[in-house]
Scaffold this motif. Structure first.
Motif, short mmCIF file in Angstrom:
data_model
loop_
_atom_site.label_atom_id
_atom_site.label_comp_id
_atom_site.label_asym_id
_atom_site.label_seq_id
_atom_site.Cartn_x
_atom_site.Cartn_y
_atom_site.Cartn_z
N SER A 10 0.80 -1.21 0.00
CA SER A 10 0.00 0.00 0.00
C SER A 10 0.84 1.27 0.00
CB SER A 10 -0.93 -0.01 1.20
OG SER A 10 -1.90 0.98 1.01
N LEU A 11 0.47 2.17 -0.92
CA LEU A 11 1.17 3.44 -1.04
C LEU A 11 0.36 4.54 -0.36
CD1 LEU A 11 3.25 5.42 -2.33
CD2 LEU A 11 1.81 5.42 -4.37
N VAL A 12 1.02 5.31 0.52
CA VAL A 12 0.37 6.46 1.14
C VAL A 12 1.25 7.69 0.94
CG1 VAL A 12 -0.94 5.19 2.90
CG2 VAL A 12 1.40 5.90 3.40
N CYS A 13 0.61 8.85 1.00
CA CYS A 13 1.33 10.11 0.84
C CYS A 13 1.27 10.89 2.15
CB CYS A 13 0.69 10.92 -0.29
SG CYS A 13 1.24 12.63 -0.36
N VAL A 14 2.40 11.48 2.54
CA VAL A 14 2.47 12.33 3.73
C VAL A 14 2.93 13.72 3.31
CG1 VAL A 14 3.61 12.71 5.98
CG2 VAL A 14 3.06 10.37 5.24
N THR A 15 2.07 14.74 3.48
CA THR A 15 2.54 16.11 3.20
C THR A 15 3.25 16.62 4.45
OG1 THR A 15 0.60 17.32 4.03
CG2 THR A 15 0.48 16.49 1.77
N GLY A 16 4.28 17.43 4.25
CA GLY A 16 5.03 17.93 5.41
C GLY A 16 5.81 16.82 6.08
N GLY A 17 6.32 15.90 5.27
CA GLY A 17 6.99 14.70 5.81
C GLY A 17 8.28 14.96 6.55
N SER A 18 8.89 16.13 6.33
CA SER A 18 10.19 16.37 6.96
C SER A 18 10.08 17.00 8.34
CB SER A 18 11.04 17.28 6.06
OG SER A 18 10.33 18.48 5.82
N GLY A 19 8.87 17.41 8.73
CA GLY A 19 8.70 18.14 9.98
C GLY A 19 8.72 17.27 11.23
N PHE A 20 8.44 17.88 12.35
CA PHE A 20 8.46 17.24 13.67
C PHE A 20 7.51 16.04 13.71
CE2 PHE A 20 7.21 18.10 18.40
CZ PHE A 20 8.08 17.12 18.85
N VAL A 21 6.24 16.28 13.39
CA VAL A 21 5.24 15.20 13.38
C VAL A 21 5.44 14.32 12.14
CG1 VAL A 21 2.78 14.68 13.13
CG2 VAL A 21 3.52 16.46 14.73
N GLY A 22 5.64 14.97 10.99
CA GLY A 22 5.77 14.25 9.73
C GLY A 22 6.84 13.17 9.74
N SER A 23 8.01 13.49 10.32
CA SER A 23 9.12 12.52 10.34
C SER A 23 8.76 11.27 11.14
CB SER A 23 10.38 13.13 10.97
OG SER A 23 10.65 14.39 10.46
N TRP A 24 8.14 11.47 12.31
CA TRP A 24 7.74 10.32 13.13
C TRP A 24 6.66 9.50 12.42
CZ3 TRP A 24 10.11 8.02 16.98
CH2 TRP A 24 10.99 8.74 17.79
N LEU A 25 5.78 10.19 11.71
CA LEU A 25 4.73 9.50 10.97
C LEU A 25 5.33 8.65 9.85
CD1 LEU A 25 1.79 8.89 10.21
CD2 LEU A 25 1.74 11.06 8.97
N VAL A 26 6.26 9.25 9.09
CA VAL A 26 6.93 8.50 8.00
C VAL A 26 7.64 7.29 8.58
CG1 VAL A 26 8.79 8.60 6.28
CG2 VAL A 26 7.16 10.50 6.47
N ARG A 27 8.32 7.49 9.69
CA ARG A 27 9.03 6.37 10.33
C ARG A 27 8.06 5.25 10.72
NH1 ARG A 27 13.19 6.54 15.51
NH2 ARG A 27 12.60 4.50 16.32
N GLY A 28 6.91 5.64 11.32
CA GLY A 28 5.91 4.66 11.74
C GLY A 28 5.31 3.91 10.56
N LEU A 29 5.05 4.63 9.47
CA LEU A 29 4.45 4.01 8.28
C LEU A 29 5.42 3.03 7.63
CD1 LEU A 29 2.68 7.18 6.84
CD2 LEU A 29 1.50 5.10 7.64
N LEU A 30 6.68 3.45 7.50
CA LEU A 30 7.69 2.55 6.94
C LEU A 30 7.82 1.29 7.80
CD1 LEU A 30 10.49 5.12 5.94
CD2 LEU A 30 9.05 3.82 4.36
N GLY A 31 7.75 1.50 9.11
CA GLY A 31 7.86 0.37 10.05
C GLY A 31 6.71 -0.61 9.91
N ARG A 32 5.60 -0.14 9.38
CA ARG A 32 4.44 -1.01 9.21
C ARG A 32 4.29 -1.53 7.78
NH1 ARG A 32 1.21 -1.35 13.26
NH2 ARG A 32 -0.82 -1.50 12.27
N GLY A 33 5.33 -1.35 6.99
CA GLY A 33 5.35 -1.95 5.67
C GLY A 33 4.78 -1.13 4.53
N TYR A 34 4.39 0.12 4.82
CA TYR A 34 3.86 0.97 3.76
C TYR A 34 4.97 1.47 2.83
CZ TYR A 34 -0.59 1.50 6.31
OH TYR A 34 -1.79 1.29 6.93
N THR A 35 4.58 1.80 1.62
CA THR A 35 5.44 2.59 0.73
C THR A 35 4.96 4.03 0.90
OG1 THR A 35 5.68 0.77 -0.80
CG2 THR A 35 6.12 2.97 -1.66
N VAL A 36 5.91 4.96 1.05
CA VAL A 36 5.54 6.33 1.41
C VAL A 36 6.05 7.36 0.39
CG1 VAL A 36 5.67 8.13 3.20
CG2 VAL A 36 5.60 5.71 3.87
N HIS A 37 5.17 8.22 -0.05
CA HIS A 37 5.55 9.44 -0.77
C HIS A 37 5.48 10.57 0.24
CE1 HIS A 37 4.39 8.10 -5.16
NE2 HIS A 37 5.38 7.41 -4.64
#
Length: 326
Positions: A10-37
Motif C-alpha cells: 500500500s502506497l500512502v502520501c504524507v505532506t510535510g513529511g520532513s517536519g516534527f510530526v511528519g518525520s515520526w509518521l513517516v518512520r511509523g508508516l515505513l515500520g508497518r510496511g507501507y510505501t511512502v511518498h
C-alpha cells in the motif's frame, strides 16, 4: 494496533513529511510496511531530507517530492497512486506576523484545499488531516463544567481579536476541509493534537519545541486563551496511523495526554527541573479549562495509549541535551 490490511503493497502520501510530526509518521508508516511518498519544501535542503532517507526501509519504500502549499499542481505527483493521504503540512508561525492573512491563513487554507482536491482527483480512499486543538478553543459558548471535546469549535472572531493568527489558520483550514469532504464525497478524518512535545528526528527543533525550550529558559508565554495540555509526538504519529487503518474512525479526534492548565504545566516543569528558571504562573486565568485525566476518549477507544507527560518531558530534555541546546 490492528495490523495493516494490505501488507507492504500500500502506497500512502504524507505532506510535510520532513517536519516534527511528519518525520515520526513517516518512520511509523515505513515500520508497518507501507510505501511512502513524503513531501518536503526543498529537495536540495539536507536538513529536510537526510533524516528521512536514513530511516529503516527508506531506501526501498520512501520517495521524496518537492511541494509548495500554494502551488496546487505541485501536489499531484506525490498523491498520484496513493490509497491514503496524511495532510500534515501547515505553516507554523507563532510570533506576531506583519501579514497574517498571506503568511498563515491563505497557505493553510489554500494548501489544505489543494491537497484535498488532488486526493479527490486521484481517487484516494481516505484522507487523515492534522488540525489542532487550537481549532477547538477558545469557545465562550462551551459549558463551564464540561471537559473540552470534539464538539467544541474555536470562536473565529475572538481569535482575530486576540490576534491568534495561527489558531485562526488552523480553524479555518479544518472548517474548509469538512465542507470540501462533504460536498465532494471525500472520506476525511481529523486529528486535533494539543501542544506537541517529545524527541525530534529533525536536525533542528521546530516551533512547538522552540516554544517549550523558551519556557524552560524562563520566557513567559501567554497561552491562557487556548492551552489545554500536551501530547507526545510519537502518540500523534501513532494516532494518525490508527485513524487511517480503522475505517470506523470518523470525525474529529482530540489528541492530548491529559487536560490541564498552563499553571499545572509550568509548576510541573519547575518541579521536575529546579535548576532551570521556568517562569511559574502566579495567577491562574484558566478556570475555563476542566482538568481531566483521559480526555481523548475517541482515540483511547481505538487503542491509542498515551505516553505519560513526565516521560515526554524527560525525552524532550534528553533530545535538547543531545543537540547541545540546554
Amino acid at each position: 494496533m490492528a495490523s495493516h490490511r494490505d501488507g507492504g503493497s500500500s502506497l500512502v502520501c504524507v505532506t510535510g513529511g520532513s517536519g516534527f510530526v511528519g518525520s515520526w509518521l513517516v518512520r511509523g508508516l515505513l515500520g508497518r510496511g507501507y510505501t511512502v511518498h513524503a513531501t518536503v519544501k526543498n529537495l536540495q535542503d539536507e536538513s529536510e531530507t537526510k533524516h528521512l532517507q536514513t530511516l529503516d526501509g527508506a531506501d526501498s519504500r520512501l520517495r521524496l517530492f518537492q511541494m509548495d502549499l500554494l502551488e496546487p499542481a505541485s501536489m499531484r505527483p506525490a498523491v498520484e497512486g496513493a490509497r491514503g493521504v496524511f495532510h500534515v503540512a501547515s505553516p507554523v508561525i507563532l510570533h506576531p506576523t506583519q501579514d497574517p492573512e498571506n503568511e498563515l491563513v491563505e497557505p493553510a487554507l489554500k494548501g489544505t484545499l489543494s491537497v484535498l482536491r488532488a486526493a479527490k482527483d486521484c481517487g484516494v480512499g481516505r484522507v487523515v488531516m492534522v488540525s489542532s486543538q487550537t481549532a477547538m478553543v477558545p469557545n465562550p459558548a462551551w459549558p463551564a463544567d464540561k471537559v473540552v471535546d470534539e464538539d467544541s469549535w474555536a470562536d473565529i472572531e475572538q481569535l482575530k481579536k486576540l490576534q491568534l493568527w495561527y489558531n485562526v489558520s488552523k480553524t479555518l483550514a479544518e472548517k474548509a476541509a469538512w465542507d470540501f469532504a462533504e460536498n465532494e464525497g471525500l472520506e476525511l478524518v481529523v486529528l486535533n493534537p494539543a501542544l506537541v512535545l517529545g524527541p525530534t528526528l529533525t536536525p533542528s527543533i521546530t516551533a512547538s519545541l522552540q516554544l517549550f525550550l523558551q519556557i524552560m529558559e524562563g520566557k513567559r508565554y501567554d497561552m491562557d486563551e487556548f492551552f489545554i495540555g500536551c501530547v507526545d509526538v510519537r502518540d500523534v504519529a501513532q494516532s494518525l496511523i490508527v485513524l487511517y487503518e480503522n475505517p470506523s474512525a470518523e470525525g474529529r479526534h482530540l489528541c492530548l495526554e491529559s487536560s490541564q492548565r498552563m499553571i499545572d504545566f509550568t509548576d510541573k516543569l519547575a518541579h521536575l527541573y529546579p535548576e532551570f528558571s521556568v517562569y511559574r504562573i502566579q495567577e491562574d486565568k484558566q478556570d475555563w479549562v476542566v482538568r481531566a485525566k483521559d480526555p481523548s476518549k475517541k482515540l483511547i477507544n481505538l487503542g491509542v495509549r498515551f505516553t505519560p507527560l513526565d516521560k515526554t518531558i524527560a525525552d524532550t530534555m534528553d533530545c535538547f541535551r543531545s543537540k547541545g541546546l540546554v
